[in-house]
Each structure stands twice: as C-alpha cells, then as structure tokens.
Design a protein around this motif. Structure first.
Motif, PDB file in Angstrom:
ATOM      1  N   ASP A   1      -5.163  -3.526   1.920  1.00 48.65           N
ATOM      2  CA  ASP A   1      -4.677  -2.804   3.102  1.00 48.65           C
ATOM      3  C   ASP A   1      -5.845  -2.238   3.906  1.00 48.65           C
ATOM      4  O   ASP A   1      -5.820  -2.267   5.145  1.00 48.65           O
ATOM      5  CB  ASP A   1      -3.743  -1.681   2.660  1.00 48.65           C
TER       6      ASP A   1
ATOM      7  N   ALA B   1      -4.310  -1.341  -2.321  1.00 50.88           N
ATOM      8  CA  ALA B   1      -4.939  -0.376  -1.418  1.00 50.88           C
ATOM      9  C   ALA B   1      -6.156  -0.973  -0.724  1.00 50.88           C
ATOM     10  O   ALA B   1      -6.352  -0.781   0.482  1.00 50.88           O
ATOM     11  CB  ALA B   1      -5.336   0.873  -2.209  1.00 50.88           C
TER      12      ALA B   1
ATOM     13  N   ASP C   1       0.827  -1.209   0.000  1.00 51.97           N
ATOM     14  CA  ASP C   1       0.000   0.000   0.000  1.00 51.97           C
ATOM     15  C   ASP C   1       0.858   1.254   0.000  1.00 51.97           C
ATOM     16  O   ASP C   1       0.547   2.227  -0.693  1.00 51.97           O
ATOM     17  CB  ASP C   1      -0.921  -0.006   1.219  1.00 51.97           C
TER      18      ASP C   1
ATOM     19  N   SER D   1      -8.672   7.725   3.466  1.00 54.15           N
ATOM     20  CA  SER D   1      -8.591   6.329   3.865  1.00 54.15           C
ATOM     21  C   SER D   1      -9.771   5.992   4.777  1.00 54.15           C
ATOM     22  O   SER D   1     -10.154   6.808   5.626  1.00 54.15           O
ATOM     23  CB  SER D   1      -7.277   6.063   4.609  1.00 54.15           C
TER      24      SER D   1
ATOM     25  N   GLY E   1      -0.171   1.938  -3.520  1.00 52.35           N
ATOM     26  CA  GLY E   1      -1.589   2.150  -3.229  1.00 52.35           C
ATOM     27  C   GLY E   1      -2.028   3.595  -3.309  1.00 52.35           C
ATOM     28  O   GLY E   1      -2.695   4.101  -2.395  1.00 52.35           O
TER      29      GLY E   1
END
Length: 303
Positions: A194, A191, A173, A232, A177
């Motif tokens: 993760d 990504a 990531d 995120s 990512g």
C-alpha cells in the motif's frame, strides 16, 4: 474515446449517488476474501510469508479477473467499465460522512464521537469536540488520496484492472496493515505494498490541493516540512496540505485497538476548528478531484 466516456459516467454516478447502501459493492467482497484468508492463515509459524502470499495472490487475482471480464464482455464494455469506475471512487460518500460528523457534533459530543467512528480506525470514546473535528478533517484529506486521486492515477496507468487491483491493495491495508500484535507480521507486506501504491498519488494529492489555492506554492514548503510527520510515509502529505490551507494543526497521539500511538503533530497553530473549516476543506477536495478527473481523461485520450 470510450475510456474517457467510462470515466465521465463513472465519476458522475459517484457525484450523484455516492455509495448507496442497497447496492452490492466489490470492496465488501474484497473484505470477505481478506477475512477468509486471514482467519485461516494468520496463525502458527511464518506469518509474514503467509501474509505476503495472500496479499500478492489477491491483488493479482483481482487484476486478472477484471482484465478477463473487460476483454471478453466487449459488447458491454462501456457499461461495465463505467460501473467499475463508479465503484472505485469514494469522493461523495467521504464528503457526506464528514459533513455528518460536524452536524452530529452540533447536536451533542456523544453523537459526534459515534459519527466519526464510522470513518476512522481510532478509539473515539474519549475524544473532545476539537479532536472529533480534527479526526474528520484528517480523514477527509487522507482519503482524498486513497478514495479518489489514487484510483484515478492507477486508472490512467493500468486501466480499469489496475484501478480495481488498487482497491484491493487499499482494502488489504485497511484491514490487516496495522502494527498491532495480531497483524504486525501477517499484515506487513500488505502495508508495504500500500505504501508503494500510494507513494506518487499521495504527493500528487497534496500538489493538487495546493493548486486549488490559486498558486499559493509557499504551501509546498509547509507540506515538505510536515508531510513526514506521520507514521505512514504517504498520509502525512495530503494532511499537511490541508493543515497548511486551513492554518491549523493535525496529528498527535491516538488510540488504535486499545494501543496508544504517539504521532507527531502536523502544523503548529492549535486553533479551534469550525464548520467553516469543513466547508473550505470540502471545496478543496472537490476542486482537486475535478482537476484529477480532467488529467486522467487526458491521459486516457492520448494513451
């Protein structure tokens, strides 16, 4: 019992040594494997499929190799697993780096920018002193999850092989990512994997940080409100916990690889951050880390 001893030895080694630059580190090897695959596969058609296959293969490969080594080298099991746990923990190095950012900033803004560039992926050349401090503390919170709590969580769930496999997930990531032109398709699966691997650890990290504040569970509402204010699905929760504890504001627009990412703010109090805030954040990190080591030890003992 031997697994608990491995945990204690590995954690104490990280506490005393951090990540010595002279010592070969598995993550460096992980990075070379990822770079090798990315340079050869991230081109032409079907980049998303190629990236998915590479990510899944590397994670499974690390898990399988670690499991085989731990299974066959039983005479050296305690030594081997202690060293591997030590390699997977990054609490001490992270704290050292954040302290160095604040010390460098006391000398000059340019030194502070240079130092914080070691631990963040954004462009630091135009950051103000406040933005340098903010970036360092955001990284401290986010990487408490990635570098300490999540590895320990996966150690409790899947043992040392799971811990090493998680480090590969995290390295994938951190390298590919990103939602940039180069990595948008190829790093998509890295990504998302993760995100899944860190879903529980990120929220557990925020809870542990809140517990260090002598039961200020009113912070839970703050974390629930602002934890979602991040690109995120996970990083916002430990960042929100630290922002709530320090009564400050994180987030906002940042440059990554020359592209502007307009991130929402986490918190509302746009006050000046100080060295005292850094010291308090370090204490929160260390206390949360100790609690997690105890919980992981109990899991290893009873399971």
């Amino acid at each position: 019992m031997i697994n608990v001893l491995s945990l204690l030895i590995g954690w104490l080694l990280d506490l005393m040594l951090g990540d010595p630059s002279w010592l070969p580190h598995p993550v460096v090897g992980f990075g070379k494997m990822i770079a090798f695959g990315e340079h050869r596969m991230n081109k032409g058609r079907h980049r998303k499929l190629k990236g998915a296959l590479m990510a899944i293969f590397l994670i499974a490969f690390v898990f399988a190799v670690t499991w085989l080594i731990c299974s066959f080298l039983t005479s050296f099991y305690l030594l081997l697993t202690s060293i591997l746990i030590f390699f997977c923990l990054a609490g001490t190095t992270l704290i050292r780096e954040v302290r160095q950012v604040f010390l460098a900033l006391d000398r000059s803004l340019e030194e502070g920018r240079t130092q914080v560039a070691r631990i963040v992926g954004r462009d630091t050349s135009e950051l103000s002193a406040q933005e340098v401090r903010t970036a360092a503390l955001e990284t401290l919170a986010e990487n408490l999850s990635d570098g300490v709590i999540a590895p320990l969580f996966w150690l409790a769930v899947l043992g040392v092989p799971g811990m090493l496999a998680y480090k590969m997930v995290n390295t994938l990531d951190s390298m590919i990512g990103y939602r940039t032109e180069r990595y948008r398709d190829f790093g998509c699966w890295a990504a998302h994997i993760d995100d899944v691997a860190n879903y529980i650890p990120a929220r557990l990290t925020a809870l542990l940080m809140i517990i260090t504040q002598k039961g200020r569970f009113s912070l839970c509402k703050f974390v629930w409100r602002y934890g979602k204010n991040h690109a995120s699905p996970n990083s916002g929760y430990p960042e929100a916990a630290l922002a709530g504890i320090l009564n400050c504001r994180f987030g906002g627009p940042h440059y990554y690889f020359g592209e502007l990412f307009d991130k929402p703010f986490i918190g509302e109090n746009e006050r000046e951050l100080t060295t005292g805030d850094m010291k308090k954040a370090v204490l929160v990190n260390r206390t949360a880390e100790v609690i997690m080591v105890i919980l992981t030890g109990l899991c290893l003992w009873f399971i």
